[in-house]
Design an enzyme around this catalytic site. Structure first.
Site, mmCIF file in Angstrom:
data_model
loop_
_atom_site.group_PDB
_atom_site.id
_atom_site.type_symbol
_atom_site.label_atom_id
_atom_site.label_comp_id
_atom_site.label_asym_id
_atom_site.label_seq_id
_atom_site.Cartn_x
_atom_site.Cartn_y
_atom_site.Cartn_z
ATOM 1 N N ASP A 1 1.326 -6.208 7.120
ATOM 2 C CA ASP A 1 0.163 -5.327 7.123
ATOM 3 C C ASP A 1 -1.035 -6.186 6.711
ATOM 4 O OD1 ASP A 1 -1.870 -3.513 6.659
ATOM 5 O OD2 ASP A 1 -0.532 -1.972 5.857
ATOM 6 N N PHE B 1 0.863 -1.179 0.000
ATOM 7 C CA PHE B 1 0.000 0.000 0.000
ATOM 8 C C PHE B 1 0.905 1.237 0.000
ATOM 9 C CE2 PHE B 1 -3.305 2.761 1.926
ATOM 10 C CZ PHE B 1 -4.353 2.439 1.094
ATOM 11 N N ARG C 1 -12.014 -2.999 -9.048
ATOM 12 C CA ARG C 1 -11.896 -3.956 -7.937
ATOM 13 C C ARG C 1 -13.279 -4.335 -7.447
ATOM 14 N NH1 ARG C 1 -8.232 -2.290 -3.016
ATOM 15 N NH2 ARG C 1 -9.862 -0.710 -2.916
ATOM 16 N N TYR D 1 -11.646 -0.918 9.430
ATOM 17 C CA TYR D 1 -12.834 -0.383 8.730
ATOM 18 C C TYR D 1 -13.109 -1.072 7.400
ATOM 19 C CZ TYR D 1 -9.012 2.483 6.785
ATOM 20 O OH TYR D 1 -7.827 2.905 6.231
ATOM 21 N N LYS D 2 -12.273 -2.043 7.026
ATOM 22 C CA LYS D 2 -12.508 -2.768 5.776
ATOM 23 C C LYS D 2 -13.398 -3.985 6.073
ATOM 24 C CE LYS D 2 -8.529 -0.622 3.730
ATOM 25 N NZ LYS D 2 -7.085 -0.605 3.532
HETATM 26 C C1 LIG Z 1 -6.302 0.480 3.781
HETATM 27 C C2 LIG Z 1 -4.873 0.230 4.042
HETATM 28 C C3 LIG Z 1 -4.107 1.113 4.823
HETATM 29 C C4 LIG Z 1 -4.726 2.382 5.338
HETATM 30 O O1 LIG Z 1 -4.025 2.972 6.371
HETATM 31 P P1 LIG Z 1 -4.691 4.160 7.209
HETATM 32 O O2 LIG Z 1 -3.610 4.660 8.049
HETATM 33 O O3 LIG Z 1 -5.844 3.566 7.963
HETATM 34 O O4 LIG Z 1 -5.226 5.180 6.259
HETATM 35 C C5 LIG Z 1 -2.789 0.784 5.074
HETATM 36 N N1 LIG Z 1 -2.245 -0.343 4.562
HETATM 37 C C6 LIG Z 1 -2.947 -1.201 3.792
HETATM 38 C C7 LIG Z 1 -2.316 -2.438 3.269
HETATM 39 C C8 LIG Z 1 -4.278 -0.937 3.503
HETATM 40 O O5 LIG Z 1 -4.979 -1.780 2.741
#
Ligand SMILES: *Cc1c(COP(=O)(O)O)cnc(C)c1O
Length: 426
Positions: free
Chosen positions: A208, A129, A386, A233-234
């Site tokens: 992660d 990410f 997606r 939140y996902k």
């Molecule tokens: C959604 C996501 C994030 C988001 O990080 P935030 O700090 O909550 O904005 C980070 N890493 C991955 C792999 C994600 O899918």
């Protein structure tokens, strides 16, 4: 998995036979014409969380006020962390809720680099990410100690060959950090194998889990993982901006510095000492006052995952993705679509990316609320649509309707009505 018919009757039968079908009724679903395939970005609102938040806001905050800190709030980060521990194969005193995923990554990368002070390399991949890569780049700049970030490349644009990871790790590697399920292609790493590669070179491993937690059966302890972080939140349905979780393996907790020494990580915050004294255990990774309202939302939302059971969820997730791939193969591949996700279910999370030169406009047509049917996926540059599948509420029939709707948009060239104007959040 083999499917023998692209008729809607098969979709209906798969739904009727689905052992998790009753969970859909546990969510707020207001528009029946809308198919929501974006639970990998923001999960739906559980009914239980809607009523829990009402209670938290009106009773706890409205009536109990500051007294509620001693009536549940203070222990909430640990209590919710213990629930998450159950679905990621960790001990309850190895997980706590704090801050955002990006901030937790910052804390752990910095801690890892301090712990491994003789080593200067961080290894990640081009599918991570972007925020994760940005955070690492920022740390390298701040430290000014000549650290460098090595980004492993994909051979096929969809997967990462573990041999490429293996070749990037050596005795200079302080830390290997990767997304367990990659946000674009949904490629899913073999956690145990990759963690072992890191350990073979005495590097630390940080996963992660944002795109895999709640849909993939994860076993951090069995895989001997050092550190992990992830969103709530996902697929955990914790609500927009809900706080993230942080995992540190028990025996590493007293070896790692918390990086941000805020008062909630102090051993006795309410003594207001002038000198910081880190708390024992996972608690030292807390920073400041937790966001109680959104943390409460995570608390009740996670119960649905625990009730359904992560193993059953993973089984349905695989069935959903397999069925979707079957429909795409039969209906969309002749229309210039390509599948941008792994075909092997063992190396795939819970979304499917499809690629098309007109992807952006096709998404515009899918999401246009003037239409009788609205499908909400998301668009990821340059040409990915997606389709996120949330086993607790996504149905097989929705997948059938989605693929047939995309076929219609392309066959009738309906997408040509739309322009290439992007909103801030895509
Ligand atoms: C959604 C996501 C994030 C988001 O990080 P935030 O700090 O909550 O904005 C980070 N890493 C991955 C792999 C994600 O899918």
């Amino acid at each position: 998995m083999k499917f023998h018919s692209k008729d809607i009757s098969l979709a209906k039968k798969l739904d009727a036979d689905d052992p998790l079908k009753s969970f859909r009724d546990e969510f707020v679903i207001t528009e029946e014409k809308t198919i929501y395939l974006n639970g990998n970005s923001l999960g739906r609102l559980p009914l239980k969380t809607q009523s829990n938040l009402n209670q938290v806001v009106n009773k706890q905050w409205g009536e109990r006020l500051v007294r509620n800190w001693n009536e549940g709030w203070y222990d909430l980060p640990g209590k919710v962390g213990a629930k998450i521990a159950k679905i990621i194969g960790a001990q309850e005193d190895e997980v706590i809720i704090a801050d955002s995923t990006s901030i937790n990554l910052y804390k752990l990368v910095l801690a890892a680099l301090q712990y491994q002070s003789e080593r200067k390399t961080i290894v990640s991949d081009e599918f991570n990410f972007p925020s994760d890569l940005y955070v690492i780049q920022g740390i390298i700049k701040q430290l000014q100690k000549d650290h460098n970030l090595v980004i492993v490349k994909s051979n096929d644009g969809i997967t990462i060959d573990s041999e490429n990871i293996n070749m990037a790790i050596n005795s200079e590697t302080a830390l290997l950090t990767l997304s367990h399920a990659c946000f674009k292609s949904a490629f899913l790493y073999d956690m145990e194998r990759i963690t072992k590669l890191a350990h073979d070179s005495d590097a630390l491993m940080l996963w992660d889990l944002s795109h895999s937690v709640g849909v993939v059966d994860i076993d951090l302890n069995k895989s001997d993982v050092d550190m992990a972080i992830g969103c709530t939140y996902k697929y955990l349905n914790g609500g927009p901006g809900a706080p993230a979780f942080i995992y540190v393996r028990k025996d590493l907790q007293d070896k790692l510095n918390p990086s941000i020494s805020g008062w909630f990580g102090d051993s006795s915050p309410f003594e207001f000492n002038l000198e910081y004294n880190a708390s024992e255990g996972i608690k030292k990774f807390l920073t400041g006052t937790p966001p109680i309202v959104s943390l409460s939302a995570v608390d009740s939302s996670i119960d649905l995952i625990l009730d359904a059971g992560i193993d059953s969820i993973r089984i349905k997730s695989i069935k959903l993705t397999e069925y979707l791939v079957f429909l795409i193969n039969n209906i969309l591949l002749p229309l210039e679509f390509k599948i941008g996700s792994p075909l092997d279910e063992n190396f795939r999370g819970s979304h499917i990316s499809i690629r098309h030169p007109e992807a952006f406009k096709i998404v515009k047509a899918m999401t246009d609320e003037k239409n009788n049917m609205v499908v909400i996926p998301d668009f990821r540059e340059p040409d990915n649509i997606r389709l996120g599948l949330s086993p607790l509420y996504t149905t097989f029939e929705e997948l059938w309707l989605t693929v047939n709707r995309i076929e219609e948009i392309v066959l009738t060239k309906e997408y040509q009505k739309y322009q290439e104007i992007k909103s801030v959040v895509t």
